[in-house]
Design a protein around this motif. Sequence first.
Motif, short mmCIF file in Angstrom:
data_model
loop_
_atom_site.label_atom_id
_atom_site.label_comp_id
_atom_site.label_asym_id
_atom_site.label_seq_id
_atom_site.Cartn_x
_atom_site.Cartn_y
_atom_site.Cartn_z
N ILE A 634 0.82 -1.21 0.00
CA ILE A 634 0.00 0.00 0.00
C ILE A 634 0.85 1.27 0.00
CG2 ILE A 634 -0.29 0.38 2.50
CD1 ILE A 634 -3.31 0.80 1.89
N VAL A 635 2.09 1.19 0.53
CA VAL A 635 2.94 2.38 0.61
C VAL A 635 3.36 2.87 -0.78
CG1 VAL A 635 3.84 1.84 2.91
CG2 VAL A 635 5.03 0.98 0.88
N LYS A 636 3.19 2.01 -1.78
CA LYS A 636 3.56 2.40 -3.15
C LYS A 636 2.40 3.05 -3.89
CE LYS A 636 6.89 -1.43 -3.45
NZ LYS A 636 7.23 -2.68 -4.17
N HIS A 637 1.24 3.03 -3.26
CA HIS A 637 0.06 3.61 -3.92
C HIS A 637 0.16 5.14 -3.90
CE1 HIS A 637 -4.19 4.66 -4.65
NE2 HIS A 637 -4.24 3.50 -5.28
N ASP A 638 -0.18 5.78 -5.02
CA ASP A 638 -0.01 7.24 -5.16
C ASP A 638 -0.80 8.01 -4.11
OD1 ASP A 638 1.68 6.90 -7.28
OD2 ASP A 638 0.13 7.14 -8.82
N TYR A 639 -2.01 7.57 -3.82
CA TYR A 639 -2.84 8.31 -2.86
C TYR A 639 -2.28 8.19 -1.44
CZ TYR A 639 -6.95 10.29 -0.59
OH TYR A 639 -7.79 11.08 0.16
N PHE A 640 -1.73 7.00 -1.11
CA PHE A 640 -1.09 6.81 0.19
C PHE A 640 0.11 7.76 0.30
CE2 PHE A 640 1.93 5.07 3.17
CZ PHE A 640 1.15 4.58 4.21
N LYS A 641 0.92 7.81 -0.76
CA LYS A 641 2.10 8.69 -0.74
C LYS A 641 1.68 10.15 -0.53
CE LYS A 641 4.89 5.86 -3.92
NZ LYS A 641 5.47 5.81 -5.28
N GLU A 642 0.62 10.56 -1.23
CA GLU A 642 0.15 11.95 -1.14
C GLU A 642 -0.32 12.27 0.29
OE1 GLU A 642 -3.51 14.65 -2.92
OE2 GLU A 642 -2.92 12.81 -3.96
N CYS A 643 -1.10 11.34 0.86
CA CYS A 643 -1.61 11.56 2.23
C CYS A 643 -0.48 11.55 3.25
CB CYS A 643 -2.65 10.48 2.57
SG CYS A 643 -4.17 10.61 1.63
N TYR A 644 0.46 10.63 3.08
CA TYR A 644 1.55 10.51 4.05
C TYR A 644 2.45 11.74 3.98
CZ TYR A 644 5.21 8.46 6.92
OH TYR A 644 6.11 8.23 7.93
N SER A 645 2.66 12.25 2.77
CA SER A 645 3.46 13.46 2.61
C SER A 645 2.81 14.63 3.34
CB SER A 645 3.62 13.78 1.12
OG SER A 645 4.29 15.00 0.94
N TYR A 646 1.49 14.71 3.25
CA TYR A 646 0.77 15.81 3.91
C TYR A 646 0.88 15.69 5.42
CZ TYR A 646 -3.06 18.76 5.47
OH TYR A 646 -3.80 19.72 6.11
N ILE A 647 0.71 14.46 5.94
CA ILE A 647 0.69 14.27 7.39
C ILE A 647 2.08 14.51 7.99
CG2 ILE A 647 1.23 11.84 7.83
CD1 ILE A 647 -2.02 12.61 8.98
N LYS A 648 3.13 14.25 7.20
CA LYS A 648 4.50 14.47 7.69
C LYS A 648 4.80 15.96 7.84
CE LYS A 648 7.44 11.95 8.32
NZ LYS A 648 7.85 11.35 9.61
N LYS A 649 4.06 16.80 7.12
CA LYS A 649 4.30 18.24 7.19
C LYS A 649 3.71 18.87 8.45
CE LYS A 649 4.35 18.80 2.16
NZ LYS A 649 3.64 19.39 1.00
#
Length: 656
Positions: A634-649
């Motif tokens: 799931i970590v390779k899924h584009d939407y997961f990456k987008e959400c995780y990038s946002y939460i890391k900010k």
Amino acid sequence: MKKNGSSPKKNFIYNLIYQMLILVIPLVTAPYLARVVGAKGVGIYSYTYSIVYYFMLLTLLGVNNYGNRSIAKARDDKEKLSKTFWSIYLLQLFMGIIMLISYGGYILLFDNKYKLFALIEGLFIISAMLDINWFFFGMEEFKKTITRNTFIKVGNVILIFLLVKSTNDLWKYTLIMAGMTLLSQLIMWGFLRKKIKFTKVSFKDIKSHIKPNLILFIPVIAISLYKMMDKIMLGSMSNVTEVGFYENAEKIINIPMTLITALGTVMLPRMSNIISKGEDNKVKEYISKSIKFVMFMSLAMCCGLIGIGREFAPIYFGESFTKTGILIMMLAGTLPFLSFANVLRTQYLIPKEKDKIYIISVSLGAITNLVMNSIFIPRFQSIGACIGTLSAEGIVMMYQAFAIRHELSIGKYFKSIIPFIIKSIIMLGCIFGIDYLKLDINPYLQLGLKVIVGGFVYCILNINYILTVLKIKKNKPKEKKKSIVYDDYTNMPMVFEYDSFDSGNINNYLDDLDRVKMKIRFNNSVIGLIDFNKCSDEISDVILSETKVYNFEFDNKLFLRKGKYPKQIANNYELMKYIIDQDYNNLAYVDVNNIDNDNLIDIINYAFTKVYYMKIKNSEIDFDIDNVFKNSSIVKHDYFKECYSYIKKMKGSKEK
């Protein structure tokens, strides 16, 4: 008050008989009337009835659905039941008086050509004023209406054959139909006094029912625009003979629809009662089973009528009704649309009071039908009316499904009926194949052969489903010793076979969801033994129901197969929400190859939303990417990456 003990299956059978009596018995008289009064006579009755029908609609407003639903909710309290009935009925009575006066004005001012028939049909409005079927349907007491209709409909048939002998007797036929309808409504009032007592109601009580009644009247009037307006537009833009062709085609199509209508009428009060108790998982279970059943039936009936329509009409109605055969074949295409939409409407939209979706869907259907009729009726007459009806029913079904796609597993429902679509097409091919054989037999035998071959092929292709529905098993197990256990949730005594507690054999009974439910209830660890490759999609609803109701100690390992969630679990949004609520890191066990992309996005969104709000309160909270998610797809899924990038900010709890 005595608890209503009627089962959905028994009520379905009762109401099926009721609907069949309404439509099949008149069909017995249809060939006789077609030959005696002709297409023109049939068209005159159909045209004039279509007009009085609108005055009947305005009398009843939305009471058939609203009254049914309201009585179902109040039936366990006699005081509340009585007050609910009288406050709804007085509104109905008031509207009936207004409509009767208005209809009299219509006859005096506008109806000159068929005035005699219009006057007689005024009895239909009085019948609508006295119609309290909605009360007995809400009480789930269908047997009384069946008994009444048996006598009334048989009386109809006898009087028609005795009194209607020529085209000059069309007024007698009209009087029989209207008079017997009135008598049938009067009979039901005799049963009412034992169920309720007279209760004074205030204007405020009556007023409280006006708005919800009107809301449910909007879809009723919208539906009528593509059910009855067809005939009015045909009569106005073409001629009453074309109305006669169309009327008889509709009579044939309405026979299979009785099965669907019967199920919907039975399930509406049952679902309203279940929803009022908050049993949402049971609602989904009923809907899933109902859709499979109605689509199994409707697809067979659709392809069957397409296969035999051309030969059937001239044999049944007479050579002058040959065109009706083409109309039957076209209107048969509406059956799958009607069936799917009927389940969504009666088992979800109306019980859940999602009236806005229902209203928009039928309004779109009405607009579509009026536009298509205006275009095609002048060019193709009754065939144009069929085009309008097909378009309208398709639009209604598609909008309803689209509007609730996030609340119900619509995609799963469509997937579950694909086998029935394929098998019904095979059946249709076999029926048409008989024509290519060019058998030298009379038309009656050829028609009978088509029906037998089509029915046999479809039943053989669907034998497993039929046996499941009938609960017939090839190797019936020996009777086992019984044990009584008290249900922790309902505190009701339940009788089980000792064998049902043997968790090791759960995969032998995966087609019996009730038994699986009991096994999980007795020992929730059997979830880990289920072979999901042998399961229907409904198994995930059963698991969710039992885990929520009994609040089992959560063990994520029970839900995993080889470190990932099987398709049935991953694609069940409600169950995945439950699993993520236990631990948001469980998102790591979702395999992108085991889940539809739309469902995957919904689940990712839910998990990240949960972490987002938790992170506001505690900035240390985060997904365990380095460990739990280490080998997750799931970590390779584009939407997961987008959400995780946002939460890391996010820097802290104050950041929005």
